[in-house]
Write a protein that holds these residues in place. Sequence first.
Motif, PDB file in Angstrom:
ATOM      1  N   THR A 168       7.618   5.668 -10.006  1.00  0.00           N
ATOM      2  CA  THR A 168       6.903   5.173 -11.181  1.00  0.00           C
ATOM      3  C   THR A 168       7.869   4.973 -12.340  1.00  0.00           C
ATOM      4  O   THR A 168       8.633   5.873 -12.678  1.00  0.00           O
ATOM      5  CB  THR A 168       5.784   6.138 -11.606  1.00  0.00           C
ATOM      6  N   GLN A 209      -0.843  -1.907  -9.012  1.00  0.00           N
ATOM      7  CA  GLN A 209       0.308  -0.986  -9.132  1.00  0.00           C
ATOM      8  C   GLN A 209       0.423  -0.299 -10.489  1.00  0.00           C
ATOM      9  O   GLN A 209       0.947   0.836 -10.505  1.00  0.00           O
ATOM     10  CB  GLN A 209       1.597  -1.761  -8.798  1.00  0.00           C
ATOM     11  N   THR A 266       3.827   1.879 -10.560  1.00  0.00           N
ATOM     12  CA  THR A 266       4.428   2.389  -9.323  1.00  0.00           C
ATOM     13  C   THR A 266       4.739   1.189  -8.444  1.00  0.00           C
ATOM     14  O   THR A 266       3.954   0.796  -7.584  1.00  0.00           O
ATOM     15  CB  THR A 266       3.475   3.365  -8.609  1.00  0.00           C
ATOM     16  N   SER A 267       5.910   0.591  -8.664  1.00  0.00           N
ATOM     17  CA  SER A 267       6.252  -0.678  -8.018  1.00  0.00           C
ATOM     18  C   SER A 267       7.544  -0.624  -7.222  1.00  0.00           C
ATOM     19  O   SER A 267       7.947  -1.628  -6.646  1.00  0.00           O
ATOM     20  CB  SER A 267       6.389  -1.783  -9.079  1.00  0.00           C
ATOM     21  N   ILE A 293       0.840  -1.203   0.000  1.00  0.00           N
ATOM     22  CA  ILE A 293       0.000   0.000   0.000  1.00  0.00           C
ATOM     23  C   ILE A 293       0.878   1.257   0.000  1.00  0.00           C
ATOM     24  O   ILE A 293       0.602   2.236  -0.710  1.00  0.00           O
ATOM     25  CB  ILE A 293      -0.957   0.004   1.219  1.00  0.00           C
ATOM     26  N   ALA A 313       2.278   2.469  -3.312  1.00  0.00           N
ATOM     27  CA  ALA A 313       1.327   3.159  -4.184  1.00  0.00           C
ATOM     28  C   ALA A 313       1.376   4.675  -3.973  1.00  0.00           C
ATOM     29  O   ALA A 313       1.117   5.453  -4.894  1.00  0.00           O
ATOM     30  CB  ALA A 313      -0.087   2.638  -3.924  1.00  0.00           C
TER      31      ALA A 313
END
Length: 406
Positions: free
Chosen positions: A103, A167, A108-109, A95, A98
């Motif tokens: 990114t 994501q 966005t991982s 969470i 995020a």
Amino acid sequence: MNKQLFKNIVKSYDYPLIIAVWMLAIFGLVMVYSSSMVAAVTRYGVASDYFFQKQKMWLAASGICFLITMLVPYKVWMGKKVIQGIFFASPILLIAVAFLGHTANNATSWFKLGFFSIQPAELVKLSLLIYLAAVFANKQKKLAEPVKGQLFPIYYTLWICFLIAIQPDFGTAMIVLLIASCVILSSGLSFRLLWKQLLFFMMVAAVVAPVSLPFIWDEIFSPERLSRFYSFVNPFKYADDEGFQLVNSYLAIGLGGLKGLGLGQSIQKYGYLPESHTDFIIAVIAEELGLFGVAFVLLLLAFIVLKGFMIARKCNDAFGSLLAIGISSMIGIQTFINVGGVTGLIPITGVPLPLVSYGGSALILFMTSLGIMVNISMFVKYEAKYKHKEQHVDHAKKPLKRGLTF
């Protein structure tokens, strides 16, 4: 520690497995340098050994992780505090990424930490395996009974996969689900209960899909994802755009032939094959070292996977057995998906080749996981070879009861 006990423990380590792991990791380091030297200069504007130096640091860090998990008794990981930490920390990390993550490639991982980036989803793979193995090991006596409460680990797994998928990283989410499924199906959970739950999910999907599909259609069927499908079906038709990677992967494999062009002599890494040091590193190996180089990598990976399943079969402890199955499945599944994507057997998903591709998070994950598997193997071999002898010696040292003396 007793000197003889120490010697017995040292003798019990699975040295062929340890050697196979390090051979692949060091070979991967060499191939990262060979496959990235051109891209480092021309594409990223850094020194030719930039990625090699970073991977060398990651290998040193992951080597420490491997050594620690190899020495620490694997049952430590099923402790109550460890499992509780995993249960809460995994979704919190996913969470947090995020909102605070970096990114790249429309996903966005990653957490950006100075010069390094860490992908929480990679770390969660092992955490989830430990959680599932511990939970199902503690419920072994009740798993055959179709009790609904036993399905909570499955719901938790789906929750983790959902957090990865949004994501968005559908490839990693699918891999996590497949790996978790291997542990769940091996746990002894009631198949009757599983089938009922599967039918329930299908019914829910049939109701929810028509309502939600209009809202998520653009995300699921985005041009980027459709392009991967088009390039998979007919890469040569889209050789100038969507099929560019796969066509050049074919060319690299074809150019290599049986013996290859020679280490460092790849042509495709000169800008023709994007991600040559990450997802497509096996194509560069094929081009430079030929079929022999590819066979070397795949045979070592197959050896590690089969070793893991053999360890799981011999292990008398449910937690150790399920954990070995999960780790072996993770390496086997990721290898199949990576090589399958590079050869056009399946659509490209952007999955690194275990122990070989460039990437710190993945390398730490695999080395840490394999350290645990080595420790499980040590306990299996130790108990089979020395445990009964020690019990026999202890029994012989005990004084006889008076009633049995003469």
